[in-house]
Every structure is written in structure tokens, then in C-alpha cells.
Scaffold this active site. Structure first.
Site, PDB file in Angstrom:
ATOM      1  N   LYS A 172      18.836 -28.058 -47.728  1.00 52.05           N
ATOM      2  CA  LYS A 172      18.121 -28.302 -46.460  1.00 52.05           C
ATOM      3  C   LYS A 172      19.144 -28.466 -45.355  1.00 52.05           C
ATOM      4  O   LYS A 172      20.101 -29.241 -45.483  1.00 52.05           O
ATOM      5  CB  LYS A 172      17.266 -29.561 -46.573  1.00 52.05           C
ATOM      6  CG  LYS A 172      16.783 -30.072 -45.224  1.00 52.05           C
ATOM      7  CD  LYS A 172      15.593 -30.993 -45.324  1.00 52.05           C
ATOM      8  CE  LYS A 172      15.910 -32.392 -45.744  1.00 52.05           C
ATOM      9  NZ  LYS A 172      14.825 -33.338 -45.478  1.00 52.05           N
TER      10      LYS A 172
HETATM   11  C1  5RP Z   1      16.830 -37.426 -43.057  1.00 51.62           C
HETATM   12  C2  5RP Z   1      16.151 -36.315 -43.761  1.00 51.62           C
HETATM   13  C3  5RP Z   1      14.838 -35.860 -43.246  1.00 51.62           C
HETATM   14  O1  5RP Z   1      14.010 -35.653 -44.333  1.00 51.62           O
HETATM   15  C4  5RP Z   1      15.060 -34.579 -42.503  1.00 51.62           C
HETATM   16  O2  5RP Z   1      15.874 -34.817 -41.389  1.00 51.62           O
HETATM   17  C5  5RP Z   1      13.764 -33.861 -42.116  1.00 51.62           C
HETATM   18  O3  5RP Z   1      13.101 -34.506 -41.136  1.00 51.62           O
HETATM   19  P1  5RP Z   1      13.059 -34.018 -39.625  1.00 51.62           P
HETATM   20  O4  5RP Z   1      12.243 -32.730 -39.635  1.00 51.62           O
HETATM   21  O5  5RP Z   1      12.368 -35.133 -38.905  1.00 51.62           O
HETATM   22  O6  5RP Z   1      14.470 -33.744 -39.152  1.00 51.62           O
HETATM   23  O7  5RP Z   1      16.619 -35.787 -44.736  1.00 51.62           O
HETATM   24  O8  5RP Z   1      18.008 -37.703 -43.678  1.00 51.62           O
END
Ligand code: 5RP
Length: 259
Positions: A172
Site C-alpha cells: 500500500k
Molecule cells: C495509516 C494507514 C492508513 O490505513 C492509510 O493511510 C489509509 O488511510 P487514508 O486513506 O486515510 O490515507 O495505514 O498508517
């Protein structure tokens, strides 16, 4: 790939479209009560049926999620510092046994490439993958959270590739210009985080750009749960990710739900 790992992965990224809409609601693990998630049960209950997977901590799972849901879970297993401290000081906080007990389809942790403790977080990822592979548990590595590194294709591409080389099964990261270069250099599926709340049309545009550049979906939080129509927004994101809807079509889905 072993059957169990493959099976769990296909619960997170369904084979039908090869794409996923993960709902990220783990923010409290370092931020405390987050805007849009203060009453977490009330906020997330209507959203869960629209998500392919819920990215969540064990505390929220136990206290605020109905165990009878059939949405797969990906469990945030790292933590340590709060938003007031050095974020890269993270460790693994939740065991594999716990992930199995909670019926997780995957586990997720952050790595902090370029930050003070990058080496420790990357080594932690290696250890988590070693253990996860034993049980057929996919690992999602989260890159580039925290300090404002230059979030460009060069930096994000490096962070994602490192995560994949250490063994992450999904990565991610954030969307950036030239995102196809980030995707090209990463041999495992990439999902994008939404980042800070944007106007809805911009968030949908970012989603479309990411999908067109080769992302396998989103793991989105604030741009859904901080929207004035969270259900409308998750449905709109779904339409782009799974049906190839245009931004205009998706925005219409959001707008009608809002009405
Ligand atoms: C924080 C994360 C969150 O899950 C990630 O940032 C996704 O959320 P957003 O779309 O609000 O950025 O891993 O560490």
C-alpha cells in the site's frame, strides 16, 4: 504459492475483477480518535458491506465490529509510537496466533523507508513474512506514511520495491505523478491509500488515475469516512475500481447518495 495463502489473497483481492476496495479504519492506532471515526462503530457499520476488505486493528475489531460480518479482514499488526513521537519507531504488536484467532485474511504493517528506523521496520517486515508464510497469511506492507518524504515516483517506487523484495504480498502506498513507474517496478499488487481528505471529485479522479496506471485498488480511509456521504463515496470508489466507471459517473453515484 501455497493454497492457504492464495485463498486468503483472493478474499482480499477478489478474482472476479482482480481489484479491491479495502476500507482503512486503523488510524486510531497512532492518532487516537480521528475525525470521522470518533464513534467508530456508528461510522463503519454502514460502510462494511460495501468494502471488499476491512483494514483494522484488533481492538476496534473486538469492540466495534459485528463478528457475523462476511467482509474479510486485514489486521494492522504494527504500532508503538503515537503521532506525537517518532513514527518509524514501530514494532510488531499483534501476534500471528491472534491474527488466526480473529480469522484475518491478511496482516499489515508499515515500513518507513528513509526514516530514522527504516532498517528496523524493514527487518520487522522480513520477520513478519517469515512467520506469515508458515500459516499461509498474506502480508500487506504500508509505505511512506509519516514524515513528508518527497512522495514522488522515485521514492515511492523504491519503497514499494523494497517491500516486495522483503516478501510483502501486497503493497500500500500513495498515488503520485508517473504512478505507472511505481507499478512497473513492483512485482506484487499495489493498492493506494487516499491520504488527507480531498474534495470528493478529486479523490475520485485520483482513484481513476491510480487504476489506469495499474493499481490493484485502494485501501482508503479519510476520503471515505470523512466525506459528507461516506456510503456514497465508497460506492463511487467501487464503481471506478470494479466497473471502470468514469469520474463523472462515479461522482453522480456519490451525489445521488448524498441527496
Ligand atoms: C495509516 C494507514 C492508513 O490505513 C492509510 O493511510 C489509509 O488511510 P487514508 O486513506 O486515510 O490515507 O495505514 O498508517
Amino acid at each position: 504459492m501455497d493454497f492457504g495463502l492464495k485463498n486468503r489473497l483472493s478474499r482480499i483481492i477478489p478474482a472476479k475483477t482482480g481489484k479491491t476496495v479495502m476500507l482503512a479504519v486503523d488510524h486510531g492506532y497512532f492518532q487516537g480518535p480521528t475525525t470521522g471515526l470518533k464513534d467508530i462503530k456508528k461510522s463503519i457499520t454502514p460502510l462494511i458491506p460495501h468494502a471488499n476488505c476491512l483494514f483494522v486493528t484488533r481492538g476496534i475489531l473486538r469492540n466495534s465490529v459485528d463478528p457475523r460480518i462476511d467482509t474479510p479482514l486485514c489486521l494492522r499488526v504494527s504500532g508503538g509510537p503515537s503521532i506525537l513521537g517518532e513514527l518509524s519507531n514501530e514494532d510488531i504488536t499483534t501476534s500471528m496466533e491472534e491474527a488466526l484467532r480473529l480469522n484475518a485474511a491478511g496482516v499489515g504493517m508499515s515500513i518507513f523507508v528513509g526514516a530514522a528506523n527504516e532498517d528496523r521496520t524493514i527487518a520487522n517486515l522480513g520477520r513478519l513474512v517469515n512467520e506469515a508464510e508458515r500459516y499461509g497469511m498474506p502480508v500487506l506492507a504500508i509505505t511512506a506514511v509519516g514524515k513528508e518524504m518527497a512522495r514522488d515516483a522515485r521514492y515511492l517506487g523504491r519503497a514499494c520495491r523494497i517491500a516486495a523484495e522483503i516478501g510483502a504480498h501486497i503493497v500500500k502506498t500513495y498515488y503520485c505523478d508517473d504512478f505507472e513507474k511505481v507499478v512497473e517496478g513492483c512485482p506484487v499488487p499495489i493498492v493506494i491509500a487516499g491520504g488527507k481528505k480531498l474534495p470528493e471529485r478529486e479523490a475520485l479522479q485520483m482513484t481513476e488515475n491510480a487504476i489506469k496506471a495499474g493499481a490493484s485498488g485502494v485501501d482508503m480511509g479519510r476520503n471515505i469516512f470523512q466525506s459528507d456521504s461516506p456510503v456514497g463515496m465508497i460506492k463511487a470508489v467501487r464503481a471506478i475500481v470494479h466497473k471502470g466507471a468514469s469520474v463523472d459517473e462515479a461522482f453522480e453515484i456519490y451525489s445521488s447518495a448524498k441527496k
